[in-house]
Design an enzyme around this catalytic site. Structure first.
Site, PDB file in Angstrom:
ATOM      1  N   TRP A   1      31.682  42.654  40.582  1.00 27.33           N
ATOM      2  CA  TRP A   1      32.224  43.311  41.306  1.00 27.33           C
ATOM      3  C   TRP A   1      33.195  44.163  40.860  1.00 27.33           C
ATOM      4  O   TRP A   1      34.662  44.612  41.009  1.00 27.33           O
ATOM      5  CB  TRP A   1      33.509  41.504  42.314  1.00 27.33           C
ATOM      6  CG  TRP A   1      34.508  41.177  41.404  1.00 27.33           C
ATOM      7  CD1 TRP A   1      34.358  41.005  40.649  1.00 27.33           C
ATOM      8  CD2 TRP A   1      35.940  40.985  42.219  1.00 27.33           C
ATOM      9  NE1 TRP A   1      35.788  40.683  39.612  1.00 27.33           N
ATOM     10  CE2 TRP A   1      35.827  40.394  40.538  1.00 27.33           C
ATOM     11  CE3 TRP A   1      35.955  41.133  43.295  1.00 27.33           C
ATOM     12  CZ2 TRP A   1      37.230  39.138  41.120  1.00 27.33           C
ATOM     13  CZ3 TRP A   1      37.283  39.895  43.576  1.00 27.33           C
ATOM     14  CH2 TRP A   1      38.328  38.957  42.410  1.00 27.33           C
ATOM     15  N   ASP A   2      33.009  44.868  39.317  1.00 24.20           N
ATOM     16  CA  ASP A   2      34.222  44.891  38.220  1.00 24.20           C
ATOM     17  C   ASP A   2      34.049  46.695  39.405  1.00 24.20           C
ATOM     18  O   ASP A   2      35.549  46.769  38.529  1.00 24.20           O
ATOM     19  CB  ASP A   2      34.169  45.088  37.034  1.00 24.20           C
ATOM     20  CG  ASP A   2      33.682  43.523  36.436  1.00 24.20           C
ATOM     21  OD1 ASP A   2      33.215  42.760  37.092  1.00 24.20           O
ATOM     22  OD2 ASP A   2      34.522  43.343  35.895  1.00 24.20           O
TER      23      ASP A   2
ATOM     24  N   GLU B   1      37.439  30.947  39.813  1.00 25.63           N
ATOM     25  CA  GLU B   1      36.073  30.398  39.802  1.00 25.63           C
ATOM     26  C   GLU B   1      36.349  28.794  39.453  1.00 25.63           C
ATOM     27  O   GLU B   1      35.077  28.304  39.202  1.00 25.63           O
ATOM     28  CB  GLU B   1      35.385  30.938  38.567  1.00 25.63           C
ATOM     29  CG  GLU B   1      34.279  32.177  38.916  1.00 25.63           C
ATOM     30  CD  GLU B   1      33.816  33.256  37.845  1.00 25.63           C
ATOM     31  OE1 GLU B   1      33.545  33.433  36.541  1.00 25.63           O
ATOM     32  OE2 GLU B   1      33.323  34.220  37.799  1.00 25.63           O
TER      33      GLU B   1
ATOM     34  N   LYS C   1      42.132  30.173  37.575  1.00 27.08           N
ATOM     35  CA  LYS C   1      42.066  30.997  36.662  1.00 27.08           C
ATOM     36  C   LYS C   1      41.457  32.296  36.648  1.00 27.08           C
ATOM     37  O   LYS C   1      42.144  32.578  35.704  1.00 27.08           O
ATOM     38  CB  LYS C   1      39.859  31.577  36.201  1.00 27.08           C
ATOM     39  CG  LYS C   1      39.596  31.915  35.067  1.00 27.08           C
ATOM     40  CD  LYS C   1      38.173  31.754  35.250  1.00 27.08           C
ATOM     41  CE  LYS C   1      37.677  32.754  34.033  1.00 27.08           C
ATOM     42  NZ  LYS C   1      35.899  32.953  34.898  1.00 27.08           N
ATOM     43  N   GLN C   2      42.427  32.875  37.645  1.00 24.58           N
ATOM     44  CA  GLN C   2      42.720  34.938  37.866  1.00 24.58           C
ATOM     45  C   GLN C   2      43.624  34.714  39.175  1.00 24.58           C
ATOM     46  O   GLN C   2      43.257  33.527  40.468  1.00 24.58           O
ATOM     47  CB  GLN C   2      41.925  35.143  37.017  1.00 24.58           C
ATOM     48  CG  GLN C   2      40.647  35.448  38.601  1.00 24.58           C
ATOM     49  CD  GLN C   2      39.547  36.447  37.880  1.00 24.58           C
ATOM     50  OE1 GLN C   2      38.551  35.914  37.725  1.00 24.58           O
ATOM     51  NE2 GLN C   2      39.372  37.186  38.175  1.00 24.58           N
TER      52      GLN C   2
END
Lengths: 797, 797
Positions: A354-355, A493, A613-614
């Site tokens: 998805w970057d 994730e 994680k983010q």
């Protein structure tokens, strides 16, 4: 003693970690890239990754932990850069082959000039006899003529005379071997090699990928000064041209190689070898190639540059360099997407994630043709996304979390925790939110560029099919009388299941649900604005009846969003998870970015904790300005305001390990959108992602393209509060002590080359001369001004 | 007695010439086209041309009149449409295979519905026993899903019962055999055939072109009602699936075939057979395909249609249909140009000429993405055009007169005069003016669409390299102190040398010289408007120094234009040629369109006479409005005014044989631009080009795409005096008694779907609702009005 340094220039930056060289010194032109810093010399050339070609994938079968895995991999192409050399002194025995690893190396110096896209290195060897050899090397992948690359190597003798023996090698026995943890995967992607030489001294190599059988041809012309004939030797997979160049003390000899690279994917359709032969025959001399290459880079800088002073500016320029050499105007000619690690390494096997969500905003504002072509890449894979949805028992289009040429799902089904040595099931493919990212990109691109030709044709098909997927993916829950989306994974994730539950996925990821609602609402807007016959065509094509559209409307207003303790819940039940003792873990492990691996190795699981994680929920603050975000909540019947949002931001900032390079970037965005002065701290962290390799070794496997592009965009759009749209150019800068002045150029309102300068309390907009009408600038407080073509205006903020 | 008719509908038109059926009944979708009207049945299927794929060329070597000739030909692909059928009555012996040539045929009726892009035919057979069979056939090449085509055939028995035996054939043993006079050329382009069947009854065929080895796969799914299993038989080059369908009096059975066609040129890159298999497996039923196909055509009509009443309107709609099915929005995804005969036949071997000059104006105003992609096709062949110039000892880019995939010159070197049976050298490749046409298209596209992204990147490279070619192709003549261009051929191919002179070419073709001067002037304009770094890049890339630019300026002001008797000379010395006795030749030969062949057969040569095959000098009046044209002359230091131009027009109108379909079109334009009421006469002539096959049999070899597009454009831009540009939409209609009212939709000023209605003395402009600003409309007398988005305004003329 050996001294060595490397740097990039414009203006000089000198990081201290040698292993970054390989990744950061990659050169490319949006069509292909080539790695490696030195004029290589090795007996085993397969250790030297060669050349990656945009969009060239090969499907191979590997066996991982006993499971058979099919996967499309970015292909490591034959290595055209190889040189081997040694000294043949008149008085004395021949020296050994000289390599950067040789103990005779006295000094090395590698520099990447990002302004001109040129890599240079200087090596000094001196053996026990005092015989010296200085090697100077210049390399480029041509930004003007996208089929060409070239390098020039000079040798200078000190204290001896005789000859330098140089082998110019073209090596097709390459494998994908750039990522250590992929060593158990099949790395051979090339087959049916043929090699040979032409009468004019050109060496060539053809081969094809195993599947789908893309044919590849390389033609290399080697010239020497003094001119000498080559001794030619061909093997099944490569060629060697050996030159003996007479040399005297303090005199130089030179070897220049020019590569032409063609494949059967190229346009016009032609036999790749014939085409490569023609290209290399027509290619001008090295100095001429260098001049046109540098001029092409100058143009890109003019079109794309962001002027930020100091250290940050230097890193941003490196980021821009990497972005532009991965996704240059040449990319628009190809069928390629945004590989997460660019064309800089084999990590993630070249896959597309998805970057582009972090890349397209920049490209839309600076290189709109490139942005459009990346969206067309997604559109060409709409049939694959539709097929994936059907296989999953869904309607619409289900874009894969990881994909490659075919557009099919390429996410691994198992991954290795190097800390525990265990193979674990990988559920990251449940990140269905990637489809919303594709739809979002379509909509934002069209808003920013005004390109309704695209929006109404390919764009509409993509957006409506993603909307339809969401309308079909929800289940109605009578208790809250709301729609729910179950069994997904959000951007974070770490959370791929509820603790103690076997079935993968979590329910009602707030980010997934809110973006799904947004896509449904935009789908309805778009249907409303389409010309009648196009709307009728799409409704016929998708068999979209009034009932289904009523459902879109309903779902877009009644998707469930979980809350707990007056903040948005990352997903349903997040608030019930245990709190992690962050201090204890930081104290015990130092770097806890990969908290998931740490906990798994301890026999625990990160699924048990309120630990991300983010950025996940906070991604909403990246995608939407606060007012847009609040309106989106309001449409769903939820109250969201500054206070709740600030509380939500603070809540998750305390519970994030930053295990992704995108994390600090997104947090920087969220704070910039809140006009928070601490935005810069996260931005600075994001700037270090690759230059300091903060993910611990991952930069060597390929740069993080999304994070690199995102930092530029954070300054240009985030800090500036900029939005280009049909109403003109909206600007609302955050006053940052650390970044008081900067400037950049962009496309807005049909104008190209609009220049924005930000100074403390002031801002200037210059519109280039053209027959176009004025550009409307909208300042805070909805103050509107027209800036005529050819005019610059200053505004007080 | 057999009755037969054919027609196209929307609304009905019934020409009387059966042999037009093949060409005019071609169906396509901008990616591939398929010919033929009937549900074919023949023992020798190679006589039935199959499917042409856009941009698919194969290079073959032929021997012509003892000369070895290499040429790229459009490839005739495997025939997927074939059906063979016969009656197997219960009481009586089997009938013979039924074909449209069978003496049992009682009635046939073929209709092309241009609104929906569907071909239907109805055949009625009745044998001596009174057993009847009615065959109904519907066929499409899908406009929504560009890889699909489908047909459905129903059989109905009268007076007997038993079974219909139907063979569904996929035939790869096709050759290029559609043009009789090419019979001596190598017609086999396909090799390495493989065939087979899948478990689900899908038949497939793969093959590749000889050179460059494009891989092609067809997968055909045949379904019958009642469902019956097939008896399957494969040969090396084809497949046959045989069905026996039980039938009773007045009951129907049905056979539907769906084709998926993929090649290695497709994007995404994939194995063509796998991709075709997937496509055909995913394809919906015939009725669903029909519905989406028709909806796609409806959209094209909405976006592109010109509403003209009556007979002319019907022909214009047929023209538009052919244009859109050759160059549809799908074309923008491909690497294809404008083949002169579309994808409708093998004449000119699919080659690309200058015909896009007549096609791009329409596409720029209605389908700008398609127009841009056609220009990018030329840009991708800029390296080939540069190489051609270098081989000819020139600089810049020399675009070929005829080209195909490689972009190299493909013009024949010999041609046959069927009248004399002699092979004659062919000098038509000396038509260097094709490069100016490409440059003109770039400039006009950019003006009309405002697409500076294209103009400044690929567009600039093309335009500047063509300008440079002209600056290098001139010689300075000290006598008139002017530059001259010698040894060329103008658009009028009758004049390829001076009488009695061996060397080919004539000097100072006025059209060539004036357009060359125009290109040089635009090249200088363009350099002035480019962003600085792009200008620097191009100057570096082309090594364009100030001296050379000064030469461009000089040449653009001092090119020689010949005059005689107060009119422009078609070329130097034209006025000295003999006058032809036109009346005598018309009396003797009737049709003298191919006067060149007549005279050659008489042992004479048309080079001796003031006789033109088509508009040459008058082409200037097509490209430029009178004021633009006069300014161009003035820049060169020549006086041109209405009087001289009218005299020039009259002079050449009397001396033209109209040996090209473009000729009357151009004359119609010239007269429309002079606001001449007689413009319509030429327009009507142009309308008949293909529907009446005025060139005597050439329509059967493929329609004339330039002339078809040109007629639509003549009404929209010519009669309306319309020009879209940065200043808005300029309109200045010619009042024509024959065409008092018409309407059309176009793109202008960033708006899509702007509707223009012309009525006697009045004109309306409607701008669709959008966030865009107002559209400026400029009426005669430079009266300017703004029409806001969402508004319609009426104007008095």
């Amino acid at each position: 003693m050996t001294t060595s340094s490397w740097s990039w220039r414009y203006d000089r930056y000198e990081p201290d970690r040698e292993r970054l060289v390989e990744a950061l010194c990659t050169l490319g032109n949006g069509r292909f890239a080539t790695r490696g810093s030195a004029p290589e010399c090795t007996a085993d050339s397969t250790h030297y990754p060669g050349t990656y070609l945009a969009g060239c994938y090969d499907r191979r079968t590997s066996v991982v932990a006993g499971e058979r895995v099919d996967n499309e991999d970015l292909v490591n192409l034959p290595n055209w850069t190889l040189l081997r050399y040694r000294c043949l002194p008149d008085d004395g025995p021949p020296g050994g082959w000289l390599t950067p690893d040789s103990e005779d190396l006295r000094h090395s110096d590698v520099a990447l000039d990002v302004r001109s896209g040129v890599l240079t290195c200087r090596l000094l060897f001196r053996d026990g006899r005092g015989f010296g050899l200085r090697v100077g090397h210049t390399r480029m992948v041509h930004m003007g003529a996208p089929w060409l690359a070239a390098q020039c190597t000079t040798f200078r003798a000190y204290g001896w005379s005789g000859a330098v023996e140089v082998e110019s090698v073209l090596d097709g026995a390459v494998t994908n071997a750039g990522v250590e943890r992929y060593q158990h995967l099949e790395g051979r992607h090339l087959t049916e090699h043929r090699t040979g030489f032409e009468a004019d001294g050109v060496a060539w190599l053809t081969c094809r990928t195993v599947d789908p059988g893309t044919r590849i041809a390389l033609a290399v012309r080697t010239v020497t000064r003094p001119a000498r004939p080559a001794l030619e030797a061909a093997t099944r997979t490569g060629t060697v041209q050996t030159y003996r160049l007479p040399i005297a003390p303090r005199r130089s000899v030179m070897v220049a190689k020019t590569l032409a690279l063609r494949t059967s994917m190229d346009r016009p359709a032609a036999d790749p070898l014939t085409a490569a032969g023609d290209d290399v025959a027509r290619a001008p001399t090295f100095p001429q190639l260098l001049a046109t290459h540098e001029a092409a880079w100058q143009r890109l800088w003019e079109q794309g540059e962001l002027h930020v002073p100091g250290e940050a500016g230097r890193i941003l320029r490196l980021h821009l360099f990497h972005l532009l050499q991965t996704l240059s105007p040449h990319t628009a000619e190809l069928d390629v997407g945004v590989p997460a690690r660019g064309l800089h390494g084999e990590a993630y096997r070249g896959h597309v994630f998805w970057d582009e969500l972090f890349v397209l905003p920049y490209l839309s504002l600076h290189f709109p043709e490139v942005a459009q072509s990346l969206l067309r890449y997604r559109h060409r894979r709409l049939p694959a996304a539709r097929a994936a949805a059907r296989r999953a028992g869904r309607i619409g289009a289900m874009y894969p979390w990881q994909s490659a040429s075919s557009g099919q799902e390429e996410t691994q089904e198992l991954h290795l925790n190097p800390r525990s040595g265990r193979w674990l099931p990988d559920h990251s493919r449940l990140q269905r939110h990637v489809g919303s990212a594709v739809a979002y990109n379509v909509w934002r691109y069209a808003r920013s560029t005004g390109d309704r030709g695209f929006l109404h044709s390919a764009g509409a098909e993509v957006l409506l099919e993603v909307a339809r997927y969401w309308a079909g993916a929800v289940t109605f829950d009578p208790a809250p009388r709301r729609y729910r989306i179950r069994g997904v994974v959000g951007p974070d994730e770490y959370h791929d299941a509820y603790p103690g539950v076997t079935a993968p996925g979590i329910d009602d990821n707030a980010y997934t649900n809110l973006t799904a609602a947004w896509v449904l609402a935009r789908g309805l807007d778009l249907l409303g604005e389409l010309p009648a016959a196009r709307r009728a065509e799409l409704r016929e094509q998708l068999l979209l009846d009034d009932e289904e559209l009523a459902r879109w409307e309903d779902v877009s207003r009644r998707l469930y969003v979980p809350f707990h303790r007056d903040v948005v819940s990352q997903f349903e039940g997040y608030g019930d998870l245990a709190e992690l003792d962050w201090e204890a873990y930081r104290a015990r492990y130092g770097d806890i970015r990969r908290l998931d691996r740490i906990l798994e190795a301890e026999g625990d699981t990160v699924n048990r904790y309120q630990a991300s994680k983010q950025a996940d929920t906070l991604m909403l603050g990246y995608l939407f300005r606060p007012q847009e975000l609040y309106a989106l909540f309001a449409r769903l019947g939820y109250r969201m305001d500054d206070e709740t949002w600030r509380a939500t931001v603070a809540y998750y900032l305390r519970r994030t390990s930053h295990g992704s390079t995108l994390s600090s970037l997104v947090h920087g965005w969220v704070l910039a959108r809140q006009k928070g002065a601490d935005a810069w701290r996260y931005c600075e962290e994001a700037l270090l992602g690759d230059v300091a390799d903060v993910q611990g070794g991952t930069t060597g496997e390929g740069i993080h393209l999304g994070a690199m592009a995102g930092t530029i965009d954070l300054v240009e759009r985030g800090i500036t509060g900029l939005e280009a749209g049909p109403e003109g150019l909206r600007v609302e800068p955050v006053a940052l002590r650390e970044l008081p002045r900067f400037a950049f150029t962009l496309c807005a309102g049909g104008h190209r080359g609009v220049r924005v300068r930000v100074l403390p309390g002031r801002l200037a907009v210059r519109v280039p001369a053209s027959p176009q009408g004025a550009l409307t600038v909208v300042l805070p407080g909805d103050r509107r001004f027209a800036v005529a073509a050819g005019e610059e205006r200053w505004f007080r903020l």
